[in-house]
Every structure is written in C-alpha cells, then in structure tokens.
Design a protein around this motif. Structure first.
Motif, PDB file in Angstrom:
ATOM      1  N   PRO A 100      36.231 -63.294 -30.728  1.00 36.56           N
ATOM      2  CA  PRO A 100      35.420 -62.586 -29.892  1.00 36.56           C
ATOM      3  C   PRO A 100      34.642 -61.362 -30.541  1.00 36.56           C
ATOM      4  O   PRO A 100      35.214 -60.596 -31.173  1.00 36.56           O
ATOM      5  CB  PRO A 100      36.146 -62.276 -28.625  1.00 36.56           C
ATOM      6  CG  PRO A 100      37.488 -62.246 -29.123  1.00 36.56           C
ATOM      7  CD  PRO A 100      37.716 -63.155 -30.323  1.00 36.56           C
ATOM      8  N   ALA A 101      33.458 -61.027 -30.079  1.00 34.26           N
ATOM      9  CA  ALA A 101      32.678 -59.851 -30.651  1.00 34.26           C
ATOM     10  C   ALA A 101      33.672 -58.651 -30.154  1.00 34.26           C
ATOM     11  O   ALA A 101      34.073 -58.618 -29.139  1.00 34.26           O
ATOM     12  CB  ALA A 101      31.531 -59.739 -30.025  1.00 34.26           C
ATOM     13  N   GLN A 102      33.778 -57.637 -31.055  1.00 38.97           N
ATOM     14  CA  GLN A 102      34.448 -56.603 -30.978  1.00 38.97           C
ATOM     15  C   GLN A 102      33.325 -55.483 -30.287  1.00 38.97           C
ATOM     16  O   GLN A 102      32.143 -55.398 -30.718  1.00 38.97           O
ATOM     17  CB  GLN A 102      35.072 -56.083 -32.200  1.00 38.97           C
ATOM     18  CG  GLN A 102      35.912 -56.708 -32.816  1.00 38.97           C
ATOM     19  CD  GLN A 102      37.349 -56.783 -31.986  1.00 38.97           C
ATOM     20  OE1 GLN A 102      37.641 -55.820 -31.238  1.00 38.97           O
ATOM     21  NE2 GLN A 102      37.880 -58.098 -31.749  1.00 38.97           N
ATOM     22  N   VAL A 103      33.921 -54.898 -29.337  1.00 39.67           N
ATOM     23  CA  VAL A 103      32.982 -54.102 -28.499  1.00 39.67           C
ATOM     24  C   VAL A 103      33.509 -52.752 -28.949  1.00 39.67           C
ATOM     25  O   VAL A 103      34.487 -51.856 -28.999  1.00 39.67           O
ATOM     26  CB  VAL A 103      33.194 -53.788 -27.138  1.00 39.67           C
ATOM     27  CG1 VAL A 103      32.447 -52.904 -26.135  1.00 39.67           C
ATOM     28  CG2 VAL A 103      33.311 -55.359 -26.488  1.00 39.67           C
ATOM     29  N   PRO A 104      32.448 -51.993 -29.803  1.00 36.55           N
ATOM     30  CA  PRO A 104      32.843 -50.610 -30.282  1.00 36.55           C
ATOM     31  C   PRO A 104      33.006 -49.526 -29.253  1.00 36.55           C
ATOM     32  O   PRO A 104      32.700 -49.383 -28.121  1.00 36.55           O
ATOM     33  CB  PRO A 104      31.494 -50.226 -31.020  1.00 36.55           C
ATOM     34  CG  PRO A 104      30.398 -50.917 -30.307  1.00 36.55           C
ATOM     35  CD  PRO A 104      31.076 -52.248 -29.672  1.00 36.55           C
ATOM     36  N   TYR A 136      37.886 -46.201 -19.026  1.00 32.57           N
ATOM     37  CA  TYR A 136      37.710 -46.999 -20.487  1.00 32.57           C
ATOM     38  C   TYR A 136      36.676 -47.909 -20.301  1.00 32.57           C
ATOM     39  O   TYR A 136      35.842 -48.307 -21.050  1.00 32.57           O
ATOM     40  CB  TYR A 136      38.838 -47.601 -20.731  1.00 32.57           C
ATOM     41  CG  TYR A 136      39.289 -48.200 -22.037  1.00 32.57           C
ATOM     42  CD1 TYR A 136      39.844 -47.733 -22.976  1.00 32.57           C
ATOM     43  CD2 TYR A 136      38.822 -49.475 -22.351  1.00 32.57           C
ATOM     44  CE1 TYR A 136      39.930 -48.248 -24.531  1.00 32.57           C
ATOM     45  CE2 TYR A 136      38.733 -50.074 -23.727  1.00 32.57           C
ATOM     46  CZ  TYR A 136      39.207 -49.600 -24.525  1.00 32.57           C
ATOM     47  OH  TYR A 136      39.555 -50.107 -25.866  1.00 32.57           O
ATOM     48  N   LEU A 137      36.646 -48.814 -19.122  1.00 31.28           N
ATOM     49  CA  LEU A 137      35.681 -49.610 -19.088  1.00 31.28           C
ATOM     50  C   LEU A 137      34.268 -49.171 -18.825  1.00 31.28           C
ATOM     51  O   LEU A 137      33.191 -49.742 -19.675  1.00 31.28           O
ATOM     52  CB  LEU A 137      35.973 -50.599 -17.650  1.00 31.28           C
ATOM     53  CG  LEU A 137      37.278 -51.414 -17.963  1.00 31.28           C
ATOM     54  CD1 LEU A 137      37.474 -52.029 -16.457  1.00 31.28           C
ATOM     55  CD2 LEU A 137      37.308 -52.574 -18.974  1.00 31.28           C
ATOM     56  N   VAL A 138      34.052 -47.751 -18.263  1.00 33.27           N
ATOM     57  CA  VAL A 138      33.031 -47.127 -18.101  1.00 33.27           C
ATOM     58  C   VAL A 138      32.303 -46.856 -19.448  1.00 33.27           C
ATOM     59  O   VAL A 138      31.355 -46.761 -19.813  1.00 33.27           O
ATOM     60  CB  VAL A 138      33.018 -46.216 -17.120  1.00 33.27           C
ATOM     61  CG1 VAL A 138      31.786 -45.279 -17.171  1.00 33.27           C
ATOM     62  CG2 VAL A 138      33.109 -46.546 -15.731  1.00 33.27           C
ATOM     63  N   ALA A 139      33.234 -46.401 -20.186  1.00 30.40           N
ATOM     64  CA  ALA A 139      32.998 -45.947 -21.630  1.00 30.40           C
ATOM     65  C   ALA A 139      32.565 -47.043 -22.489  1.00 30.40           C
ATOM     66  O   ALA A 139      31.695 -46.474 -23.501  1.00 30.40           O
ATOM     67  CB  ALA A 139      34.271 -45.055 -22.207  1.00 30.40           C
ATOM     68  N   LEU A 140      33.167 -48.301 -22.274  1.00 30.15           N
ATOM     69  CA  LEU A 140      32.499 -49.290 -23.123  1.00 30.15           C
ATOM     70  C   LEU A 140      31.352 -49.981 -22.467  1.00 30.15           C
ATOM     71  O   LEU A 140      30.880 -50.787 -22.919  1.00 30.15           O
ATOM     72  CB  LEU A 140      33.581 -50.169 -23.187  1.00 30.15           C
ATOM     73  CG  LEU A 140      34.586 -49.726 -24.048  1.00 30.15           C
ATOM     74  CD1 LEU A 140      35.843 -50.847 -24.140  1.00 30.15           C
ATOM     75  CD2 LEU A 140      34.185 -49.392 -25.535  1.00 30.15           C
ATOM     76  N   ALA A 184      47.237 -50.742 -28.538  1.00 31.51           N
ATOM     77  CA  ALA A 184      47.219 -52.407 -28.551  1.00 31.51           C
ATOM     78  C   ALA A 184      46.758 -52.943 -27.470  1.00 31.51           C
ATOM     79  O   ALA A 184      46.439 -54.237 -27.495  1.00 31.51           O
ATOM     80  CB  ALA A 184      48.647 -52.455 -28.527  1.00 31.51           C
ATOM     81  N   SER A 185      46.223 -52.208 -26.247  1.00 33.70           N
ATOM     82  CA  SER A 185      45.458 -52.890 -25.274  1.00 33.70           C
ATOM     83  C   SER A 185      43.975 -52.698 -25.269  1.00 33.70           C
ATOM     84  O   SER A 185      43.410 -53.383 -24.661  1.00 33.70           O
ATOM     85  CB  SER A 185      45.879 -52.090 -24.059  1.00 33.70           C
ATOM     86  OG  SER A 185      47.439 -52.558 -23.829  1.00 33.70           O
ATOM     87  N   GLY A 186      43.592 -52.371 -26.557  1.00 38.92           N
ATOM     88  CA  GLY A 186      42.003 -52.202 -26.696  1.00 38.92           C
ATOM     89  C   GLY A 186      41.395 -53.676 -26.534  1.00 38.92           C
ATOM     90  O   GLY A 186      40.287 -53.972 -26.181  1.00 38.92           O
ATOM     91  N   ALA A 187      41.975 -54.490 -27.300  1.00 43.14           N
ATOM     92  CA  ALA A 187      41.183 -55.701 -27.487  1.00 43.14           C
ATOM     93  C   ALA A 187      41.196 -56.489 -26.339  1.00 43.14           C
ATOM     94  O   ALA A 187      40.068 -57.101 -25.802  1.00 43.14           O
ATOM     95  CB  ALA A 187      41.955 -56.650 -28.319  1.00 43.14           C
ATOM     96  N   VAL A 188      42.201 -56.303 -25.186  1.00 45.94           N
ATOM     97  CA  VAL A 188      42.311 -56.986 -23.982  1.00 45.94           C
ATOM     98  C   VAL A 188      41.070 -56.170 -23.174  1.00 45.94           C
ATOM     99  O   VAL A 188      40.432 -57.032 -22.468  1.00 45.94           O
ATOM    100  CB  VAL A 188      43.550 -57.041 -23.211  1.00 45.94           C
ATOM    101  CG1 VAL A 188      43.483 -57.250 -21.678  1.00 45.94           C
ATOM    102  CG2 VAL A 188      44.705 -57.797 -23.917  1.00 45.94           C
ATOM    103  N   VAL A 229      35.629 -56.176 -20.789  1.00 43.50           N
ATOM    104  CA  VAL A 229      34.211 -55.639 -20.745  1.00 43.50           C
ATOM    105  C   VAL A 229      33.426 -56.822 -20.880  1.00 43.50           C
ATOM    106  O   VAL A 229      32.196 -56.965 -20.278  1.00 43.50           O
ATOM    107  CB  VAL A 229      34.053 -54.353 -21.821  1.00 43.50           C
ATOM    108  CG1 VAL A 229      32.694 -54.028 -21.832  1.00 43.50           C
ATOM    109  CG2 VAL A 229      34.935 -53.245 -21.265  1.00 43.50           C
ATOM    110  N   ALA A 230      33.608 -57.372 -21.888  1.00 43.15           N
ATOM    111  CA  ALA A 230      32.452 -58.583 -22.413  1.00 43.15           C
ATOM    112  C   ALA A 230      32.410 -59.517 -21.148  1.00 43.15           C
ATOM    113  O   ALA A 230      31.295 -59.954 -20.881  1.00 43.15           O
ATOM    114  CB  ALA A 230      33.117 -59.413 -23.600  1.00 43.15           C
ATOM    115  N   ALA A 231      33.542 -59.789 -20.557  1.00 39.73           N
ATOM    116  CA  ALA A 231      33.515 -60.749 -19.417  1.00 39.73           C
ATOM    117  C   ALA A 231      32.762 -60.076 -18.147  1.00 39.73           C
ATOM    118  O   ALA A 231      31.884 -60.773 -17.509  1.00 39.73           O
ATOM    119  CB  ALA A 231      34.610 -61.014 -18.824  1.00 39.73           C
TER     120      ALA A 231
END
Length: 169
Positions: free
Chosen positions: A28-32, A128-132, A77-81, A86-88
């Motif tokens: 999956p695309a990584q969200v910076p 975190y979600l808002v920051a992304l 470790a939770s960053g990818a989830v 966020v992508a969803a």
C-alpha cells in the motif's frame, strides 16, 4: 478496511485483518508523516481485530494500535495501520463519512484512570489521523475505559486494550 467501514447494510467483508504486503509492487502507498509529529510510520503493521459482526450496528473496525505502557503515546509499530486507516478514510467510498474513534482499556487499575487513559488514547489517534490529512470535523474521540471488553472473562487481556473506529451514518 474500506468495506468494513462502509455505511451499507449489504457489506460482505466483516472480518478484516490489516497486514502490510511483502511484495513491493503490491504494497500500500505509504502516507508521509509530518516532521514534528509525535509518532513515526514504521515498516510493520499491527493486525486489526475482527470488524463488528452484529447486524443493525454501525460499521466498525477494531484496530490493534500499540501504545507505550500506561501512556497515550502511540508506538511507531502502529504507524502503518494508521496510515492504512487514513488511506481508507480518504477513499472515494468513505470521503463523506464521519467516524467515532473509541479508546478502550483493559480492566486493570482504577476505573477513573482507565477512562481518562482511554480518552487520551482516542484523542491521540484522532490527532494522528488529522495530521495525516483527515479533516477534524469528520472525527470524534471517545474514551470508553474498561466498559466494553472484548474478553470479559479476562479483564487484563491485551485484546481489551484497543481503538475501535465506528462509522457514523
């Protein structure tokens, strides 16, 4: 993840596990992550717990977000989830949806402490979600304490410490 959060009565995908794919082409695309953020996107993802399976309830997904012990600080470790979440949430299917971010604690410790900690954890995931890139008006954080354990017979079970994302229709 999108299907599990879709506000539809005809969803067929109910038990979803989020895992990072090992093949580079299918990853999956990584969200910076913004530079001054409190957590970093890590290379591995924590698995999600099964989505809600009770007919008539709002679509939801329980995520195994890892926090520092007795803290609201999200472990890297939770960053990818969270990046996948966020992508969803930014997908065309969910772009108009709003969500409740529920923080849950295990049954150890005082009820007041668990309620406060679960609220702080829900707030941290929301930030975190808002920051992304998820608009803040689409997210509400709610701490549930230890009031809704996944494993009621084992109050200290790790599965009881979780973040649940509920779609608000």
């Amino acid at each position: 993840m999108i299907d599990a959060l879709m506000p539809s009565q005809t969803r067929s995908l109910r038990n979803l596990v989020v895992r990072q794919r090992t093949e580079a082409a299918s990853a999956p695309a990584q969200v910076p992550l913004p530079a001054p953020a409190p957590v970093a996107v890590a290379a591995s993802a924590a698995p999600a717990a099964p989505a809600n399976t009770t007919p008539g309830e709002a679509p939801s997904l329980a995520l195994a977000i890892q926090f520092e012990p007795n803290s609201s600080r999200v472990r890297p470790a939770s960053g990818a989830v969270l990046g996948s979440l966020v992508a969803a949430m930014q997908s065309p299917e969910l772009k108009a949806s709003r969500f409740i971010i529920e923080g849950h604690a295990d049954g150890r410790g005082a009820a007041e402490h668990n309620l406060r900690l679960s609220q702080e954890r829900a707030d941290e995931v929301r930030l975190y979600l808002v920051a992304l890139g998820v608009h803040p008006s689409r997210l509400r954080a709610v701490g549930k304490g230890a009031s809704a354990p996944v494993r009621p017979g084992e109050p200290a079970a790790a599965e009881n410490r979780r973040v649940r994302v509920v779609t608000v229709e």
